[in-house]
Design a protein around this motif. Structure first.
Motif, PDB file in Angstrom:
ATOM      1  N   THR A   1      18.031  10.899   4.568  1.00 24.37           N
ATOM      2  CA  THR A   1      17.129  12.055   4.493  1.00 24.37           C
ATOM      3  C   THR A   1      15.674  11.611   4.349  1.00 24.37           C
ATOM      4  O   THR A   1      15.381  10.460   4.052  1.00 24.37           O
ATOM      5  N   ALA A   2      14.786  12.559   4.545  1.00 27.90           N
ATOM      6  CA  ALA A   2      13.356  12.356   4.347  1.00 27.90           C
ATOM      7  C   ALA A   2      12.873  13.380   3.326  1.00 27.90           C
ATOM      8  O   ALA A   2      13.245  14.551   3.402  1.00 27.90           O
ATOM      9  N   VAL A   3      12.082  12.926   2.376  1.00 29.67           N
ATOM     10  CA  VAL A   3      11.526  13.820   1.363  1.00 29.67           C
ATOM     11  C   VAL A   3      10.016  13.616   1.288  1.00 29.67           C
ATOM     12  O   VAL A   3       9.515  12.529   1.573  1.00 29.67           O
ATOM     13  N   SER A   4       9.319  14.664   0.907  1.00 30.88           N
ATOM     14  CA  SER A   4       7.876  14.600   0.701  1.00 30.88           C
ATOM     15  C   SER A   4       7.581  14.861  -0.762  1.00 30.88           C
ATOM     16  O   SER A   4       8.148  15.779  -1.363  1.00 30.88           O
ATOM     17  N   VAL A   5       6.710  14.045  -1.325  1.00 31.28           N
ATOM     18  CA  VAL A   5       6.304  14.183  -2.723  1.00 31.28           C
ATOM     19  C   VAL A   5       4.791  14.045  -2.792  1.00 31.28           C
ATOM     20  O   VAL A   5       4.133  13.735  -1.797  1.00 31.28           O
ATOM     21  N   HIS A   6       4.260  14.257  -3.977  1.00 31.23           N
ATOM     22  CA  HIS A   6       2.822  14.134  -4.201  1.00 31.23           C
ATOM     23  C   HIS A   6       2.534  12.920  -5.078  1.00 31.23           C
ATOM     24  O   HIS A   6       3.403  12.470  -5.833  1.00 31.23           O
ATOM     25  N   THR A   7       1.323  12.431  -4.994  1.00 31.41           N
ATOM     26  CA  THR A   7       0.909  11.324  -5.847  1.00 31.41           C
ATOM     27  C   THR A   7       1.167  11.701  -7.302  1.00 31.41           C
ATOM     28  O   THR A   7       0.855  12.812  -7.724  1.00 31.41           O
ATOM     29  N   GLY A   8       1.779  10.796  -8.033  1.00 32.95           N
ATOM     30  CA  GLY A   8       2.111  11.034  -9.437  1.00 32.95           C
ATOM     31  C   GLY A   8       3.541  11.483  -9.652  1.00 32.95           C
ATOM     32  O   GLY A   8       4.055  11.412 -10.764  1.00 32.95           O
ATOM     33  N   ASP A   9       4.199  11.968  -8.601  1.00 33.43           N
ATOM     34  CA  ASP A   9       5.588  12.409  -8.738  1.00 33.43           C
ATOM     35  C   ASP A   9       6.506  11.222  -8.999  1.00 33.43           C
ATOM     36  O   ASP A   9       6.169  10.067  -8.725  1.00 33.43           O
TER      37      ASP A   9
ATOM     38  N   GLN B   1      27.901  -0.966   3.116  1.00 39.75           N
ATOM     39  CA  GLN B   1      27.402   0.381   3.368  1.00 39.75           C
ATOM     40  C   GLN B   1      25.911   0.401   3.073  1.00 39.75           C
ATOM     41  O   GLN B   1      25.483   0.021   1.991  1.00 39.75           O
ATOM     42  N   GLN B   2      25.118   0.842   4.042  1.00 40.89           N
ATOM     43  CA  GLN B   2      23.677   0.955   3.869  1.00 40.89           C
ATOM     44  C   GLN B   2      23.332   2.370   3.386  1.00 40.89           C
ATOM     45  O   GLN B   2      23.945   3.337   3.820  1.00 40.89           O
ATOM     46  N   TRP B   3      22.352   2.459   2.513  1.00 40.03           N
ATOM     47  CA  TRP B   3      21.812   3.747   2.069  1.00 40.03           C
ATOM     48  C   TRP B   3      20.295   3.662   2.175  1.00 40.03           C
ATOM     49  O   TRP B   3      19.686   2.648   1.835  1.00 40.03           O
ATOM     50  N   ASN B   4      19.684   4.740   2.690  1.00 39.32           N
ATOM     51  CA  ASN B   4      18.222   4.779   2.754  1.00 39.32           C
ATOM     52  C   ASN B   4      17.721   6.212   2.699  1.00 39.32           C
ATOM     53  O   ASN B   4      18.432   7.151   3.057  1.00 39.32           O
ATOM     54  N   ALA B   5      16.504   6.342   2.238  1.00 40.11           N
ATOM     55  CA  ALA B   5      15.809   7.626   2.228  1.00 40.11           C
ATOM     56  C   ALA B   5      14.332   7.347   2.501  1.00 40.11           C
ATOM     57  O   ALA B   5      13.759   6.411   1.937  1.00 40.11           O
ATOM     58  N   THR B   6      13.736   8.135   3.374  1.00 36.50           N
ATOM     59  CA  THR B   6      12.320   7.985   3.700  1.00 36.50           C
ATOM     60  C   THR B   6      11.515   8.906   2.789  1.00 36.50           C
ATOM     61  O   THR B   6      11.811  10.097   2.691  1.00 36.50           O
ATOM     62  N   VAL B   7      10.518   8.333   2.133  1.00 40.85           N
ATOM     63  CA  VAL B   7       9.685   9.098   1.200  1.00 40.85           C
ATOM     64  C   VAL B   7       8.250   9.088   1.715  1.00 40.85           C
ATOM     65  O   VAL B   7       7.672   8.016   1.945  1.00 40.85           O
ATOM     66  N   THR B   8       7.687  10.281   1.902  1.00 39.82           N
ATOM     67  CA  THR B   8       6.286  10.420   2.278  1.00 39.82           C
ATOM     68  C   THR B   8       5.519  10.976   1.094  1.00 39.82           C
ATOM     69  O   THR B   8       5.898  12.008   0.524  1.00 39.82           O
ATOM     70  N   VAL B   9       4.460  10.294   0.724  1.00 42.67           N
ATOM     71  CA  VAL B   9       3.604  10.722  -0.386  1.00 42.67           C
ATOM     72  C   VAL B   9       2.308  11.258   0.211  1.00 42.67           C
ATOM     73  O   VAL B   9       1.678  10.600   1.031  1.00 42.67           O
ATOM     74  N   ASN B  10       1.941  12.483  -0.195  1.00 43.45           N
ATOM     75  CA  ASN B  10       0.682  13.054   0.286  1.00 43.45           C
ATOM     76  C   ASN B  10      -0.005  13.825  -0.813  1.00 43.45           C
ATOM     77  O   ASN B  10       0.504  14.053  -1.838  1.00 43.45           O
TER      78      ASN B  10
END
Length: 136
Positions: free
Chosen positions: A44-52, A127-136
């Motif tokens: 999955t891909a998630v978006s978070v903010h600086t400080g999260d 088994q590989q696990w990954n998650a894409t995190v975008t910080v904005n």
């Protein structure tokens, strides 16, 4: 009571003249969100903010002389996410906590593999696990 009566016209007058009113810095919203990622969030891909804060919790398993254990999750860009904590359990489970530091995108990864007890054998499956995190 005279002070309260003047506050509204003053604020309205400031707004009409283009002067912005803002709360003092001590009243700013400084609460950080916490996002928890588990095995079901693989890919999955998630978006978070600086400080999260991002918490990763991956569950291992133990039985029949085998332990399926996760590696400690890591971020591909430590400039974007800094790992602040991690722990591994005897059953192969791991947790890791990351702090979102700066704008950008990074991938958190972990690998699950088998660790045999003496006298037991594992397959070489991983088994590989990954998650894409975008910080904005």
């Amino acid at each position: 009571m005279r002070v309260k009566a003047l506050a509204v016209p003053f604020a309205l007058g400031m707004a009409l003249t283009g002067v912005a009113l803002s709360a003092p810095a001590s009243f700013a919203d400084t609460s950080a969100a916490t996002v928890t990622l588990t095995e079901t969030d693989n890919g999955t891909a998630v978006s978070v903010h600086t400080g999260d804060v991002i918490k990763v919790q991956l569950t291992g398993s133990r039985g029949n002389g085998l332990t399926w254990t996760w590696s400690t999750p890591t971020a591909s860009s430590t400039d974007v996410l800094t790992q602040t904590d991690s722990a591994s359990l005897a059953d192969g489970s791991v947790t890791a906590t990351f702090q979102a530091n700066s704008n950008g995108t990074t991938v958190i990864t972990s690998t699950k593999g088998c660790v045999p007890d003496p006298g037991h054998f594992c397959s070489h499956l991983m088994q590989q696990w990954n998650a894409t995190v975008t910080v904005n």
